[in-house]
Scaffold this active site. Structure first.
Site, PDB file in Angstrom:
ATOM      1  N   CYS A  86      93.843  60.700  32.679  1.00 49.77           N
ATOM      2  CA  CYS A  86      93.021  59.576  33.159  1.00 49.77           C
ATOM      3  C   CYS A  86      92.526  58.731  31.970  1.00 49.77           C
ATOM      4  CB  CYS A  86      91.900  60.129  34.037  1.00 49.77           C
ATOM      5  SG  CYS A  86      91.260  58.909  35.167  1.00 49.77           S
ATOM      6  N   HIS A 183      93.233  64.074  37.935  1.00 50.20           N
ATOM      7  CA  HIS A 183      92.520  65.143  37.210  1.00 50.20           C
ATOM      8  C   HIS A 183      92.993  66.539  37.598  1.00 50.20           C
ATOM      9  CE1 HIS A 183      89.237  62.809  35.291  1.00 50.20           C
ATOM     10  NE2 HIS A 183      89.555  61.943  36.240  1.00 50.20           N
ATOM     11  N   GLU A 185      92.505  69.250  36.086  1.00 54.24           N
ATOM     12  CA  GLU A 185      91.488  70.269  35.736  1.00 54.24           C
ATOM     13  C   GLU A 185      90.441  70.437  36.834  1.00 54.24           C
ATOM     14  OE1 GLU A 185      91.555  67.251  34.681  1.00 54.24           O
ATOM     15  OE2 GLU A 185      89.513  66.476  34.719  1.00 54.24           O
TER      16      GLU A 185
HETATM   17  N1  GLN Z   1      88.064  54.373  34.639  1.00 58.36           N
HETATM   18  C1  GLN Z   1      87.864  55.243  33.511  1.00 58.36           C
HETATM   19  C2  GLN Z   1      88.186  54.509  32.209  1.00 58.36           C
HETATM   20  O1  GLN Z   1      88.610  53.413  32.264  1.00 58.36           O
HETATM   21  C3  GLN Z   1      88.734  56.479  33.594  1.00 58.36           C
HETATM   22  C4  GLN Z   1      88.257  57.339  34.727  1.00 58.36           C
HETATM   23  C5  GLN Z   1      88.545  58.792  34.569  1.00 58.36           C
HETATM   24  O2  GLN Z   1      88.909  59.274  33.498  1.00 58.36           O
HETATM   25  N2  GLN Z   1      88.317  59.502  35.626  1.00 58.36           N
HETATM   26  O3  GLN Z   1      88.009  55.054  31.169  1.00 58.36           O
END
Ligand code: GLN
Length: 205
Positions: A86, A183, A185
């Site tokens: 992410c 995610h 995890e």
């Molecule tokens: N939207 C977040 C970002 O731009 C990432 C979100 C996440 O890691 N769950 O960093």
């Protein structure tokens, strides 16, 4: 041979990733230690690194301050596998635009030739779970947890698309670099963490 796997411990899902990685090592029967890392010295000792989900602007700015960003880039260019989750995948990318606010001048590693759209599926309250498939790496079914998730809007040459959801790219791989929008995890399924450990192991052979 024992592996040292780091989880960048600046902000975000650090402990969850440490736990998933420890479980994955155990299930694979591979010897290794999993450590939260912040400093260049700690990063220099790693065989592989997970950059967790969280907030990429914060992770980027704070890891710029103590030069850990530079150390990650150097180590990765010398072959260290990195798993970006992410916000971590955003950190690996070349450019990132926010779906709402457009281009933000955030520090990125520019290691993976991908363009990112941040917050591609909406805001925190639009979080969702969905079944996804990554057959190319033998994970045909995975429960993807999407929280302010990015998607990949463009891939450069040699970047393999591992999964899409609603026609958006949500998992990519190139060489020793792996990036996902969701995610792993936050689920009990450690198959992606296992896959990453195997990447690290193979990089050492
Ligand atoms: N939207 C977040 C970002 O731009 C990432 C979100 C996440 O890691 N769950 O960093």
């Amino acid at each position: 041979m024992s592996l040292t796997v780091g989880v960048l411990a600046i902000q975000g899902d650090v402990h969850e990733n440490i736990t998933s990685t420890e479980t994955a090592l155990k299930e694979l029967g591979i010897e290794g230690t999993v450590v939260g890392v912040k400093t260049t010295k700690e990063i220099s000792k790693l065989d592989g690194l997970i950059i967790p989900g969280g907030e990429s602007t914060t992770i980027g700015q704070l890891s710029l301050v103590n030069s850990s960003l530079k150390m990650i880039k150097e180590k990765t260019e010398h072959g260290m596998p990195v798993f970006g989750i992410c916000a971590g995948m955003i950190m690996l990318s070349k450019t990132a635009n926010d779906r709402v606010v457009g281009k933000t001048d955030q520090p990125l590693l520019d290691l993976l030739d991908i363009k990112l759209e941040r917050n591609s599926f909406g805001r925190q309250k639009e979080s969702f779970e969905a079944n996804i498939s990554m057959s190319a790496i033998d994970i045909p079914k995975f429960n993807g947890v999407f929280i302010r998730a990015p998607s990949v809007s463009d891939v450069g040459s040699g970047v393999e698309v591992l999964a899409t959801f609603n026609e958006k790219i949500i998992a990519v791989k190139k060489g020793n670099l792996l990036g996902v929008s969701f995610h792993p995890e936050l689920t009990k399924d450690v198959s992606l963490h296992k896959y990453f450990i195997k990447l690290i192991k193979n990089s050492k052979n």
